[in-house]
Design a protein around this motif. Structure first.
Motif, PDB file in Angstrom:
ATOM      1  N   HIS A 141       0.815  -1.220   0.000  1.00  0.00           N
ATOM      2  CA  HIS A 141       0.000   0.000   0.000  1.00  0.00           C
ATOM      3  C   HIS A 141       0.848   1.270   0.000  1.00  0.00           C
ATOM      4  O   HIS A 141       0.323   2.375   0.111  1.00  0.00           O
ATOM      5  N   ASP A 142       2.173   1.080  -0.091  1.00  0.00           N
ATOM      6  CA  ASP A 142       3.103   2.204  -0.206  1.00  0.00           C
ATOM      7  C   ASP A 142       2.918   3.216   0.924  1.00  0.00           C
ATOM      8  O   ASP A 142       2.867   4.426   0.705  1.00  0.00           O
ATOM      9  N   GLU A 143       2.799   2.714   2.145  1.00  0.00           N
ATOM     10  CA  GLU A 143       2.670   3.580   3.325  1.00  0.00           C
ATOM     11  C   GLU A 143       3.888   3.384   4.210  1.00  0.00           C
ATOM     12  O   GLU A 143       4.360   2.255   4.411  1.00  0.00           O
ATOM     13  N   ARG A 144       4.369   4.489   4.767  1.00  0.00           N
ATOM     14  CA  ARG A 144       5.575   4.437   5.578  1.00  0.00           C
ATOM     15  C   ARG A 144       5.503   5.492   6.661  1.00  0.00           C
ATOM     16  O   ARG A 144       4.956   6.579   6.467  1.00  0.00           O
ATOM     17  N   ILE A 145       6.080   5.188   7.836  1.00  0.00           N
ATOM     18  CA  ILE A 145       6.230   6.168   8.905  1.00  0.00           C
ATOM     19  C   ILE A 145       7.489   5.812   9.686  1.00  0.00           C
ATOM     20  O   ILE A 145       7.893   4.641   9.735  1.00  0.00           O
ATOM     21  N   ALA A 152      -1.202   0.211  11.585  1.00  0.00           N
ATOM     22  CA  ALA A 152      -1.517  -0.098  12.983  1.00  0.00           C
ATOM     23  C   ALA A 152      -0.971  -1.450  13.407  1.00  0.00           C
ATOM     24  O   ALA A 152      -0.454  -1.602  14.528  1.00  0.00           O
ATOM     25  N   LEU A 153      -1.073  -2.476  12.540  1.00  0.00           N
ATOM     26  CA  LEU A 153      -0.612  -3.807  12.913  1.00  0.00           C
ATOM     27  C   LEU A 153       0.897  -3.816  13.154  1.00  0.00           C
ATOM     28  O   LEU A 153       1.374  -4.398  14.137  1.00  0.00           O
ATOM     29  N   LEU A 154       1.656  -3.165  12.290  1.00  0.00           N
ATOM     30  CA  LEU A 154       3.112  -3.166  12.425  1.00  0.00           C
ATOM     31  C   LEU A 154       3.541  -2.456  13.703  1.00  0.00           C
ATOM     32  O   LEU A 154       4.356  -2.966  14.473  1.00  0.00           O
ATOM     33  N   VAL A 155       2.982  -1.265  13.898  1.00  0.00           N
ATOM     34  CA  VAL A 155       3.374  -0.492  15.081  1.00  0.00           C
ATOM     35  C   VAL A 155       2.905  -1.196  16.350  1.00  0.00           C
ATOM     36  O   VAL A 155       3.628  -1.250  17.355  1.00  0.00           O
ATOM     37  N   GLY A 156       1.690  -1.759  16.321  1.00  0.00           N
ATOM     38  CA  GLY A 156       1.169  -2.459  17.487  1.00  0.00           C
ATOM     39  C   GLY A 156       2.024  -3.644  17.878  1.00  0.00           C
ATOM     40  O   GLY A 156       2.281  -3.879  19.069  1.00  0.00           O
ATOM     41  N   ALA A 157       2.478  -4.423  16.904  1.00  0.00           N
ATOM     42  CA  ALA A 157       3.333  -5.573  17.197  1.00  0.00           C
ATOM     43  C   ALA A 157       4.653  -5.120  17.815  1.00  0.00           C
ATOM     44  O   ALA A 157       5.127  -5.697  18.805  1.00  0.00           O
ATOM     45  N   TYR A 158       5.254  -4.093  17.232  1.00  0.00           N
ATOM     46  CA  TYR A 158       6.538  -3.588  17.743  1.00  0.00           C
ATOM     47  C   TYR A 158       6.403  -3.066  19.176  1.00  0.00           C
ATOM     48  O   TYR A 158       7.239  -3.377  20.038  1.00  0.00           O
ATOM     49  N   PRO A 177      14.008   6.571  17.982  1.00  0.00           N
ATOM     50  CA  PRO A 177      13.898   5.547  19.025  1.00  0.00           C
ATOM     51  C   PRO A 177      13.392   6.136  20.339  1.00  0.00           C
ATOM     52  O   PRO A 177      13.865   7.185  20.780  1.00  0.00           O
ATOM     53  N   GLY A 178      12.386   5.487  20.925  1.00  0.00           N
ATOM     54  CA  GLY A 178      11.775   5.962  22.153  1.00  0.00           C
ATOM     55  C   GLY A 178      10.572   6.846  21.936  1.00  0.00           C
ATOM     56  O   GLY A 178       9.852   7.157  22.885  1.00  0.00           O
ATOM     57  N   ALA A 179      10.322   7.253  20.682  1.00  0.00           N
ATOM     58  CA  ALA A 179       9.211   8.160  20.398  1.00  0.00           C
ATOM     59  C   ALA A 179       8.098   7.488  19.597  1.00  0.00           C
ATOM     60  O   ALA A 179       7.175   8.158  19.130  1.00  0.00           O
ATOM     61  N   CYS A 180       8.173   6.177  19.440  1.00  0.00           N
ATOM     62  CA  CYS A 180       7.189   5.453  18.627  1.00  0.00           C
ATOM     63  C   CYS A 180       5.819   5.503  19.285  1.00  0.00           C
ATOM     64  O   CYS A 180       5.674   5.256  20.496  1.00  0.00           O
ATOM     65  N   GLU A 181       4.789   5.822  18.512  1.00  0.00           N
ATOM     66  CA  GLU A 181       3.412   5.903  19.006  1.00  0.00           C
ATOM     67  C   GLU A 181       2.494   5.094  18.109  1.00  0.00           C
ATOM     68  O   GLU A 181       2.712   4.995  16.902  1.00  0.00           O
ATOM     69  N   GLN A 182       1.432   4.557  18.717  1.00  0.00           N
ATOM     70  CA  GLN A 182       0.483   3.739  17.961  1.00  0.00           C
ATOM     71  C   GLN A 182      -0.178   4.533  16.845  1.00  0.00           C
ATOM     72  O   GLN A 182      -0.473   5.716  17.010  1.00  0.00           O
ATOM     73  N   GLN A 183      -0.404   3.864  15.718  1.00  0.00           N
ATOM     74  CA  GLN A 183      -0.995   4.485  14.545  1.00  0.00           C
ATOM     75  C   GLN A 183      -2.342   3.844  14.214  1.00  0.00           C
ATOM     76  O   GLN A 183      -2.668   2.760  14.706  1.00  0.00           O
ATOM     77  N   ASP A 184      -3.117   4.515  13.390  1.00  0.00           N
ATOM     78  CA  ASP A 184      -4.348   3.953  12.857  1.00  0.00           C
ATOM     79  C   ASP A 184      -4.101   3.453  11.436  1.00  0.00           C
ATOM     80  O   ASP A 184      -3.040   3.670  10.854  1.00  0.00           O
ATOM     81  N   ASP A 205      -4.793  -4.583  22.550  1.00  0.00           N
ATOM     82  CA  ASP A 205      -4.011  -3.371  22.305  1.00  0.00           C
ATOM     83  C   ASP A 205      -4.636  -2.490  21.227  1.00  0.00           C
ATOM     84  O   ASP A 205      -4.686  -1.266  21.363  1.00  0.00           O
ATOM     85  N   LEU A 206      -5.111  -3.123  20.138  1.00  0.00           N
ATOM     86  CA  LEU A 206      -5.629  -2.361  18.998  1.00  0.00           C
ATOM     87  C   LEU A 206      -7.148  -2.302  18.965  1.00  0.00           C
ATOM     88  O   LEU A 206      -7.725  -1.614  18.115  1.00  0.00           O
ATOM     89  N   ALA A 207      -7.802  -3.042  19.869  1.00  0.00           N
ATOM     90  CA  ALA A 207      -9.276  -3.040  19.975  1.00  0.00           C
ATOM     91  C   ALA A 207      -9.939  -3.401  18.646  1.00  0.00           C
ATOM     92  O   ALA A 207     -10.954  -2.822  18.262  1.00  0.00           O
ATOM     93  N   LEU A 208      -9.366  -4.376  17.934  1.00  0.00           N
ATOM     94  CA  LEU A 208      -9.941  -4.854  16.684  1.00  0.00           C
ATOM     95  C   LEU A 208     -10.860  -6.033  16.975  1.00  0.00           C
ATOM     96  O   LEU A 208     -10.453  -7.007  17.617  1.00  0.00           O
TER      97      LEU A 208
END
Length: 342
Positions: free
Chosen positions: A59-63, A78-84, A67-74, A151-154
């Motif tokens: 889907h050509d999405e990137r963020i 969301a899956l990648l950030v949530g797992a990390y 280090p230390g500033a990672c926040e959950q995404q929508d 964590d992600l309320a899915l």
């Protein structure tokens, strides 16, 4: 260092929906499923720029974060950030090391093949290998489930994570307090060959959100809606009957339980079928399909059809005129794996 991982997508054959709380907590759930050679893929390596980076390649999405500033995404990240974040919290003492986590899937979200949960299993498998966590199949599946649901309320059930982690044909039991038992089936080679010759997998062209369908199912169970609960009891029975038919090599029994399960599933929630799905089913039945099943929550995604092998060409030609896409597949016994390419 780079770690790659993949986890197989699954076909929901019988009992799907009984793995969703509160039904499985109140009554216990039985599910029969099988994994196929289509995958969710994940890759972890050392971030070249010292950031914590996430990429959804298809889907050509990137963020990226410091280090230390990672926040959950929508959304799709969301899956990648949530797992990390969960791995960081539970296994790294909250430390957020600089890595690059990338992912892509062989099937679209909303396909009914368990794509989101399978992706989470692939991500957890890749991260567990990268950080040498030594997690087993049950641990990976349970952790993937907790990240998605807590964590992600899915909204969703439990079968997809365990199917992806273990692989193969499995009869699964879901009980209260998150107790899960995975029973692998020892399938005769000729039964596998006959199933592959007889099953047609067809993408309707409509990706749907399973959450709204599952939410309706949850409301029906929580509200004591008798017809929905009776349908789910029937789905449990069909899952047991299908397990027995597969072990005996009773393909006629398999066909009966596949169709009976679909008829029961349509009673669980009004949105499981729709005029588009019903029209495709009528065309398929008129062209040799002996049984129909929508894989996953329903409402769209992939449909399965069972036909006599000599009717396969006729059925495929008819489906090709309905605006969707057929997907060739083979069954696989291999669950989620990770490796380090040299």
């Amino acid at each position: 260092m780079i770690v790659r991982a993949r986890a197989p997508l699954r076909l929901g054959l019988a009992g799907g929906g009984t793995d969703v709380s509160p039904y499985c907590d109140l009554h216990g759930g039985f599910v029969m499923n099988a994994t196929i050679d289509k995958y969710a893929h994940a890759m972890v390596d050392d971030a070249p720029d010292g950031t914590v980076a996430f990429e959804v390649l298809d889907h050509d999405e990137r963020i990226a974060f410091a280090p230390g500033a990672c926040e959950q995404q929508d959304g799709k990240l969301a899956l990648l950030v949530g797992a990390y974040l969960r791995i960081s919290r539970d296994f790294l003492g909250g430390r957020q090391p600089a890595i690059r986590l990338r992912a892509h899937s062989d099937a679209p979200p909303g396909s009914g093949l368990g794509s989101s949960s399978t992706m989470m299993v692939a991500l957890v498998t890749a991260l567990a290998d990268y950080f040498s966590l030594g997690l087993g199949e049950y641990e990976i599946a349970h952790l993937a489930y907790e990240i998605e649901r807590n964590d992600l309320a899915l909204t969703g059930g439990k079968q997809d994570q365990y199917a992806a982690a273990f692989g193969g044909f499995n009869f699964m039991e879901f009980h209260r307090e998150d107790r899960v038992i995975v029973n692998p089936l020892r399938m005769k080679p000729w039964v596998l060959a006959e199933l592959e010759a007889s099953l047609v997998l067809y993408f309707t062209g409509v990706s749907r959100s399973s959450a709204s369908i599952i939410d309706e199912q949850i409301r029906n169970v929580a509200g004591g809606e008798s017809d929905s609960i009776a349908a789910m009891h029937r789905l449990k029975e069909e899952a047991t009957a299908m397990k027995e038919a597969l072990l005996r090599g009773d393909l006629r029994g398999f066909v009966r339980t596949l169709q009976a399960g679909w008829e029961a599933k349509k009673r669980m929630a009004a949105s499981i079928t729709n005029p588009h799905i019903d029209a495709i089913e009528r065309v398929a039945t008129a062209n040799g399909a002996l049984a129909t099943k929508v894989s996953g929550a329903g409402g769209g995604g992939f449909m399965m059809f069972f036909c006599a092998p000599h009717d396969r060409v006729r059925l495929c030609r008819a489906l090709d005129g309905q605006g969707g896409t057929r997907m060739d597949f083979h069954f696989t016994n291999e669950g989620a794996i990770a490796w380090r390419p040299t």
